[in-house]
Structure formats: structure tokens, C-alpha cells
Design a protein around this motif. Structure first.
Motif, PDB file in Angstrom:
ATOM      1  N   UNK A 209      38.352  82.530  60.398  1.00 13.31           N
ATOM      2  CA  UNK A 209      37.023  82.183  60.921  1.00 13.31           C
ATOM      3  C   UNK A 209      36.961  80.721  61.326  1.00 13.31           C
ATOM      4  N   UNK A 210      37.660  79.861  60.608  1.00 13.58           N
ATOM      5  CA  UNK A 210      37.742  78.445  61.016  1.00 13.58           C
ATOM      6  C   UNK A 210      38.304  78.332  62.433  1.00 13.58           C
ATOM      7  N   UNK A 211      39.393  79.048  62.685  1.00 11.20           N
ATOM      8  CA  UNK A 211      40.050  78.984  63.993  1.00 11.20           C
ATOM      9  C   UNK A 211      39.145  79.526  65.085  1.00 11.20           C
ATOM     10  N   UNK A 212      38.450  80.635  64.795  1.00 13.27           N
ATOM     11  CA  UNK A 212      37.524  81.225  65.772  1.00 13.27           C
ATOM     12  C   UNK A 212      36.393  80.249  66.081  1.00 13.27           C
ATOM     13  N   UNK A 213      35.828  79.651  65.041  1.00 12.91           N
ATOM     14  CA  UNK A 213      34.709  78.720  65.212  1.00 12.91           C
ATOM     15  C   UNK A 213      35.131  77.480  65.986  1.00 12.91           C
ATOM     16  N   UNK A 214      36.270  76.913  65.611  1.00 11.62           N
ATOM     17  CA  UNK A 214      36.751  75.709  66.291  1.00 11.62           C
ATOM     18  C   UNK A 214      37.064  75.994  67.754  1.00 11.62           C
ATOM     19  N   UNK A 215      37.647  77.150  68.020  1.00 12.68           N
ATOM     20  CA  UNK A 215      37.961  77.513  69.400  1.00 12.68           C
ATOM     21  C   UNK A 215      36.688  77.658  70.231  1.00 12.68           C
ATOM     22  N   UNK A 216      35.665  78.260  69.649  1.00 14.74           N
ATOM     23  CA  UNK A 216      34.386  78.415  70.352  1.00 14.74           C
ATOM     24  C   UNK A 216      33.758  77.061  70.672  1.00 14.74           C
ATOM     25  N   UNK A 217      33.782  76.172  69.684  1.00 16.95           N
ATOM     26  CA  UNK A 217      33.217  74.831  69.882  1.00 16.95           C
ATOM     27  C   UNK A 217      33.997  74.067  70.941  1.00 16.95           C
ATOM     28  N   UNK A 218      35.308  74.074  70.823  1.00 18.36           N
ATOM     29  CA  UNK A 218      36.147  73.299  71.738  1.00 18.36           C
ATOM     30  C   UNK A 218      36.036  73.804  73.174  1.00 18.36           C
ATOM     31  N   UNK A 219      35.948  75.120  73.348  1.00 17.17           N
ATOM     32  CA  UNK A 219      35.784  75.674  74.700  1.00 17.17           C
ATOM     33  C   UNK A 219      34.441  75.257  75.291  1.00 17.17           C
ATOM     34  N   UNK A 220      33.406  75.262  74.467  1.00 18.44           N
ATOM     35  CA  UNK A 220      32.076  74.836  74.916  1.00 18.44           C
ATOM     36  C   UNK A 220      32.086  73.360  75.318  1.00 18.44           C
ATOM     37  N   UNK A 221      32.689  72.535  74.484  1.00 11.45           N
ATOM     38  CA  UNK A 221      32.753  71.092  74.782  1.00 11.45           C
ATOM     39  C   UNK A 221      33.547  70.814  76.039  1.00 11.45           C
ATOM     40  N   UNK A 222      34.613  71.571  76.230  1.00 12.20           N
ATOM     41  CA  UNK A 222      35.443  71.367  77.431  1.00 12.20           C
ATOM     42  C   UNK A 222      34.646  71.653  78.699  1.00 12.20           C
ATOM     43  N   UNK A 223      33.835  72.701  78.661  1.00  7.56           N
ATOM     44  CA  UNK A 223      33.011  73.048  79.830  1.00  7.56           C
ATOM     45  C   UNK A 223      31.919  71.999  80.055  1.00  7.56           C
ATOM     46  N   UNK A 224      31.292  71.554  78.959  1.00  9.80           N
ATOM     47  CA  UNK A 224      30.194  70.594  79.067  1.00  9.80           C
ATOM     48  C   UNK A 224      30.651  69.208  79.507  1.00  9.80           C
TER      49      UNK A 224
END
Length: 226
Positions: A209-224
Motif C-alpha cells: 500500500x505504501x508503494x501504491x500510495x507513493x506512486x499515486x502521489x508522484x504521478x499526480x505531482x508530475x502532471x501538476x
């Protein structure tokens, strides 16, 4: 008279329009400020999760080593290994409960500010909440149980070997009987079973779940931020 009312109506509408525009501008400014701070929250949470991933990897390795250690002591109690006083005592001394407790600073700061509820992508907030409110809390409970089981093992069984561990005595008939007793072996299996069938699984689930959460955050930040 009509002209006066018409003029007054226009002035009222102008004032109302001005107030509306001002409120809208202020709302937009506040929304932009919240989203900007939320991005900083996400960055901090992502960094904290990365640190926790590295920490949980160390804990998993340490727990795996404890599994090996417990099995070796069980083999001694079952006489599958030839009696070796020094190795037995060193092994007993090394039995610990490596536990993981997640970092909460950045998450709590975002929650207390209320910003986490203003995300433009609530799926990310949901993943974050799932990690901290479910996986971390469940793992906290399991970590405390692991600690309690170890303390019971030590206080109820290993205490009979402490004078041997510290070199003030050597094995005698009484301590040998304790070593080879079913009670000690069952107590060791009680810990081993918990480690194998519960704690390691909770660690693995939480890491995923850590990996899933971090991946979601990082993908969002990359787009923003791109």
C-alpha cells in the motif's frame, strides 16, 4: 422618479456585481493557495513514505532473521541440533521483536489543516487515508501484539536462562529440562507462528500500500508540476 429608481437600481447592481467579483477573486485566491499548500503536503507525505519503505524493508529483513533464529532454538529444544551451550545462549540473547511504526508527521499536518479534503483528485486522498488509517493502524496493533508476545516469552521462559546468558552459571539438570520441555517449545512456536502467519503478512501488505500510495502521489505531482 423613474429615473431615480433606475439609477438607484443600476448602482445597486453595480455594487452587488463588484462584491460578487471580489468574493469570487478571493475564493479563487484561497483555492489556489490551498492547492499550492496541498502540493507541498503531497511532497512531504511522499518523502515520508519513501523513508518508511526503506525502514520497513529493514524490519522485514530483521523479522526474517528472527524466524531463522527461532527455528534454530526450536531445533535445539527438539534435539535436532547437537547441544551447544554457547550457541544456544547467544541465540536466546538475540531473540527480539523488530517492529514497524509508520511516520505520521506530514499526514497529520495535512489532516489537521483540512487541506487533504480539498484535493482535485480524491482518489489520491483515498489512497493516503487507506494507508494511514487502515494499514498503519492495523500494523501498529500487530506490532504491539508482537512486542507483548516476546515479553511474555522472556518473562515466562527465557528468564530461567538469564544467569546462563550472563555467564554466572552453566546448564544444569533443571535448565536442561526447561530447554527440552514441551512448554518452551510451544512458547517458541507461539511466537514463530505469529511471525510467519501474521506479522510478516501485515508488513508485506503495508509495504504494498505504501508503494501504491507513493506512486499515486508522484504521478499526480508530475502532471501538476510539468
Amino acid at each position: 422618479m423613474r429615473n431615480i429608481f433606475a439609477k438607484g437600481g443600476i448602482e445597486f447592481l453595480a455594487v452587488l456585481f463588484g462584491i460578487t467579483i471580489s468574493l469570487w477573486v478571493e475564493d479563487q485566491r484561497q483555492e489556489k493557495d490551498i492547492q499550492s499548500k496541498l502540493i507541498e503536503d503531497y511532497k512531504n507525505i511522499s518523502t515520508e513514505i519513501q523513508s518508511d519503505v526503506e525502514n520497513i524493508d529493514r524490519i522485514i529483513e530483521a523479522v526474517q532473521n528472527q524466524k531463522i533464529l527461532l527455528r534454530k532454538i526450536i531445533d535445539y529444544t527438539d534435539k535436532k541440533l547437537k547441544f551447544n551451550e554457547m550457541d544456544i545462549l547467544r541465540s536466546i540473547e538475540k531473540v527480539t521483536a523488530p517492529t514497524f511504526f509508520g511516520s505520521l508527521t506530514s499526514y497529520k499536518a495535512s489532516v489537521s489543516s483540512g487541506r487533504l479534503n480539498f484535493s482535485t483528485d480524491m482518489s489520491i486522498s483515498n489512497e493516503i487515508s487507506l494507508l494511514y488509517e487502515h494499514f498503519y493502524k492495523r500494523l501498529d496493533t500487530n506490532s504491539n501484539l508482537y512486542d507483548l508476545r516476546l515479553q511474555k516469552l522472556k518473562s515466562d521462559y527465557f528468564i530461567d536462562f538469564y544467569s546462563l546468558v550472563h555467564g554466572t552459571k552453566t546448564f544444569d539438570k533443571n535448565t536442561l529440562n526447561i530447554l527440552y520441555s514441551d512448554k518452551l517449545q510451544n512458547a517458541l512456536y507461539w511466537i514463530l507462528d505469529y511471525v510467519e502467519n501474521f506479522y510478516l503478512k501485515r508488513l508485506g501488505d503495508t509495504k504494498e500500500q505504501m508503494k501504491i500510495t507513493k506512486r499515486s502521489i508522484d504521478n499526480y505531482l508530475q502532471k501538476k508540476l510539468s
